[in-house]
Design an enzyme around this catalytic site. Structure first.
Site, PDB file in Angstrom:
ATOM      1  N   GLY A   1      -0.730   6.012 -12.050  1.00  0.00           N
ATOM      2  CA  GLY A   1      -2.013   6.100 -10.976  1.00  0.00           C
ATOM      3  C   GLY A   1      -2.672   7.211 -11.222  1.00  0.00           C
ATOM      4  N   SER A   2      -3.690   7.532 -10.224  1.00  0.00           N
ATOM      5  CA  SER A   2      -4.390   8.540  -9.879  1.00  0.00           C
ATOM      6  C   SER A   2      -3.556  10.010  -9.766  1.00  0.00           C
ATOM      7  CB  SER A   2      -5.402   8.422  -8.915  1.00  0.00           C
ATOM      8  OG  SER A   2      -4.740   8.613  -7.442  1.00  0.00           O
TER       9      SER A   2
ATOM     10  N   GLU B   1       2.586   9.365 -14.890  1.00  0.00           N
ATOM     11  CA  GLU B   1       1.314   9.208 -15.866  1.00  0.00           C
ATOM     12  C   GLU B   1       0.164   9.017 -15.041  1.00  0.00           C
ATOM     13  OE1 GLU B   1      -1.315   8.469 -18.140  1.00  0.00           O
ATOM     14  OE2 GLU B   1      -0.614   6.366 -17.665  1.00  0.00           O
ATOM     15  N   LEU B   2      -0.566  10.034 -15.289  1.00  0.00           N
ATOM     16  CA  LEU B   2      -1.964  10.153 -14.151  1.00  0.00           C
ATOM     17  C   LEU B   2      -3.224  10.159 -15.024  1.00  0.00           C
ATOM     18  CD1 LEU B   2      -0.227  13.202 -12.010  1.00  0.00           C
ATOM     19  CD2 LEU B   2       0.069  10.475 -11.858  1.00  0.00           C
ATOM     20  N   GLY B   3      -4.042  10.429 -14.143  1.00  0.00           N
ATOM     21  CA  GLY B   3      -5.637  10.470 -14.880  1.00  0.00           C
ATOM     22  C   GLY B   3      -6.031  11.326 -15.966  1.00  0.00           C
TER      23      GLY B   3
ATOM     24  N   GLY C   1       0.657  -1.165  -0.035  1.00  0.00           N
ATOM     25  CA  GLY C   1       0.110   0.036  -0.020  1.00  0.00           C
ATOM     26  C   GLY C   1       0.736   1.226  -0.096  1.00  0.00           C
TER      27      GLY C   1
ATOM     28  N   GLU D   1     -12.870  12.642 -12.955  1.00  0.00           N
ATOM     29  CA  GLU D   1     -12.489  11.393 -13.680  1.00  0.00           C
ATOM     30  C   GLU D   1     -13.336  10.156 -12.843  1.00  0.00           C
ATOM     31  OE1 GLU D   1      -8.521   8.788 -15.246  1.00  0.00           O
ATOM     32  OE2 GLU D   1      -8.640   9.613 -13.091  1.00  0.00           O
ATOM     33  N   VAL D   2     -14.213   9.698 -13.802  1.00  0.00           N
ATOM     34  CA  VAL D   2     -15.078   8.661 -13.295  1.00  0.00           C
ATOM     35  C   VAL D   2     -14.508   7.366 -13.057  1.00  0.00           C
ATOM     36  CG1 VAL D   2     -17.390   7.500 -13.564  1.00  0.00           C
ATOM     37  CG2 VAL D   2     -17.260   9.752 -14.272  1.00  0.00           C
ATOM     38  N   PHE D   3     -13.501   6.922 -13.939  1.00  0.00           N
ATOM     39  CA  PHE D   3     -12.876   5.681 -13.920  1.00  0.00           C
ATOM     40  C   PHE D   3     -13.887   4.564 -14.069  1.00  0.00           C
ATOM     41  CE2 PHE D   3      -8.964   3.318 -13.348  1.00  0.00           C
ATOM     42  CZ  PHE D   3      -8.209   3.776 -14.006  1.00  0.00           C
TER      43      PHE D   3
END
Length: 480
Positions: free
Chosen positions: A221-222, A243-245, A201, A375-377
């Protein structure tokens, strides 16, 4: 003989976890999580192993990468089953991951023998040149949504260029996104210690970024988590490739062929349950085609089958877990309460969320139409009308994100003009937003990332340092 040995998943010190199948809730196996002490030990071992690997002949490194690519294909049934069951992917998406991950290895093998630098002119009587040297130990942190590909696209080039890697996959896809890749490289002959897999985590990720032996961090990731990684890396004066949302726009001009565009539009928002950073989060449609577009996209959504991708032939599988499903549904319900019309979907059973079309989704404030502004994802397609090209440009650019842009039109020159006016790292004309190839530079702007790139030659900048060297025949003379 099976590739994966569960005994190797239980060598860490952070407590036991289960690999869970989202479609059924069944535990597919158990593994141990990494503790901060595991990060320290792995980074130390990696730093020691990296010295010899960096001086190994390029042909040796390239051969390991080529064998790894072959082995991913050879073990496709076993790896593919894990991707389907552990990440909730349909079989076609698992096939895409295996094919792309193997191609990442082949392309990385070619990096091992790229030119190392340049000879520079100099005003002094000396040889002046640059050379690329390995960064050292690379920390790679990856998400759950395309676990094998998003690990391979950093692990493979980093290893090919002479680095060691410590990989922290999302614990929800620790096997298909971590242990499978480690097993492949071990079988390919990668020397011991050069690749360690440490699922864990936030504490594990923090320890990885902070470790002084880790000189480069590759994070996917986010945006929220990426900001924390970037801030921590900056505090320790190390590079972080983020590299994000995304909340990508899919623009449909008035001359679009809707018969051809509908498959493209649906794939853009519903592929892998919308759990892709490049997913089209905003469908911007010319007002003259808007009503027909909403009707046809809603019919397309209603026709798609949602279910267990391992046991059924389906178009969409489950989302990754209950917390993620609740967040998707909260955004849909919040948008409906603000006046957005649910034209299709908006329902779920267990972790299976129906593909959803939201009509009359306005920009406004994020609070007024949350599924449009955030961003709903998830498998959600908000649709908004526009009247002029200038309005389409304004709407497409009205986001903190800047990852992908899709444009559908018969007039490609007009599309290129529109694309030049919208900040985005990736543009696809007469195609949807979810595209990736190992040889293409990949990355976003603004809240979608730092402008860093993965893929092709961009990997040279990501995973090496540039050194300037000068050489004189005799010692230089100075005024004192």
């Amino acid at each position: 003989m099976p590739l994966l040995d569960p005994a190797r998943w239980r060598l860490l010190h952070g407590g036991e976890a289960a690999a869970v199948e989202p479609a059924t809730g069944e535990a597919l196996g158990t593994f141990t999580l990494a503790a901060p002490s595991d990060v320290e030990e792995a980074a130390l071992t990696a730093a020691r192993a990296q010295r010899a690997w960096a001086t190994a002949p390029y042909s040796e490194r390239a051969a390991v990468l080529r064998r790894a690519g072959d082995l991913i294909r050879r073990h496709e049934p076993e790896i593919g089953e894990w991707i389907v069951r552990e990440s909730g992917s349909i079989r076609g998406k698992a096939d895409f991951e295996i094919r792309t991950a193997s191609e990442e290895c082949y392309e990385a093998a070619a990096l091992a023998h790229r030119p190392l630098g340049q000879v520079l002119p100099s005003t002094a009587p000396r040889l002046s040149y640059t050379s690329r040297i390995p960064a050292g130990v690379v920390g790679v942190i990856t998400p759950f949504n395309a676990p094998l590909v998003l690990a391979a696209r950093s692990v493979a080039p980093a290893l090919a260029l002479g680095n060691a890697v410590v990989l922290k996959p999302d614990p929800r896809t620790a096997v298909c996104g971590g242990h499978a890749l480690a097993a492949v490289f071990a079988e390919a002959g990668l020397p011991e210690g050069l690749l360690r897999v440490l699922p864990g985590g936030a504490e594990t990720g923090r320890a990885l970024v902070e470790d002084p032996r880790v000189r480069v961090v590759s994070f996917t990731g986010s945006t929220r988590a990426g900001r924390a990684v970037g801030e921590l890396a900056a505090r320790h004066l190390k590079r972080a490739h983020l590299e994000l949302g995304g909340n990508s726009a899919f623009v449909v001009l008035e001359d679009a062929d809707l018969d051809a565009a509908m498959s493209t539009a649906a794939w853009a928002s519903f592929f892998h349950q919308g759990q892709v950073c490049m997913t089209a989060g905003r469908h911007l449609v010319h007002s003259s085609r808007y009503d027909e577009y909403v009707e046809r996209l809603a019919a397309k959504a209603d026709s798609l089958t949602v279910g267990d991708p391992y046991r059924e032939q389906v178009h969409l599988g489950p989302v990754i877990d209950r917390g993620h499903l609740d967040r998707i549904d909260e955004l849909v319900r919040g948008s409906a309460a603000a006046g957005v019309r649910i034209a299709a979907g908006g329902r779920y059973r267990d972790l299976f969320y129906r593909p959803t079309v939201l009509a009359d989704a306005g920009p406004g404030s994020v609070g007024a139409s949350p599924a449009y502004g955030r961003e709903v994802f998830g498998p959600v397609a908000p649709v908004r009308a526009f009247d002029t090209l200038d309005e389409a440009v304004a709407l497409a650019g009205d986001s903190g994100y800047g990852l992908a842009l899709g444009i559908v039109t018969r007039d490609t020159a007009r599309a290129l003009d529109l694309a030049d006016r919208v900040p985005a790292g990736l543009v696809h004309i007469n195609d949807q937003t979810v595209n990736d190839e190992p040889i293409a530079p990949f990355g976003g702007l603004g809240d979608s990332g730092t402008g860093s790139r993965f893929g092709g030659e961009a990997n040279l900048d990501a995973f090496t340092e540039t050194r300037w060297t000068t050489v004189r025949a005799t010692p230089a003379a100075y005024p004192f």
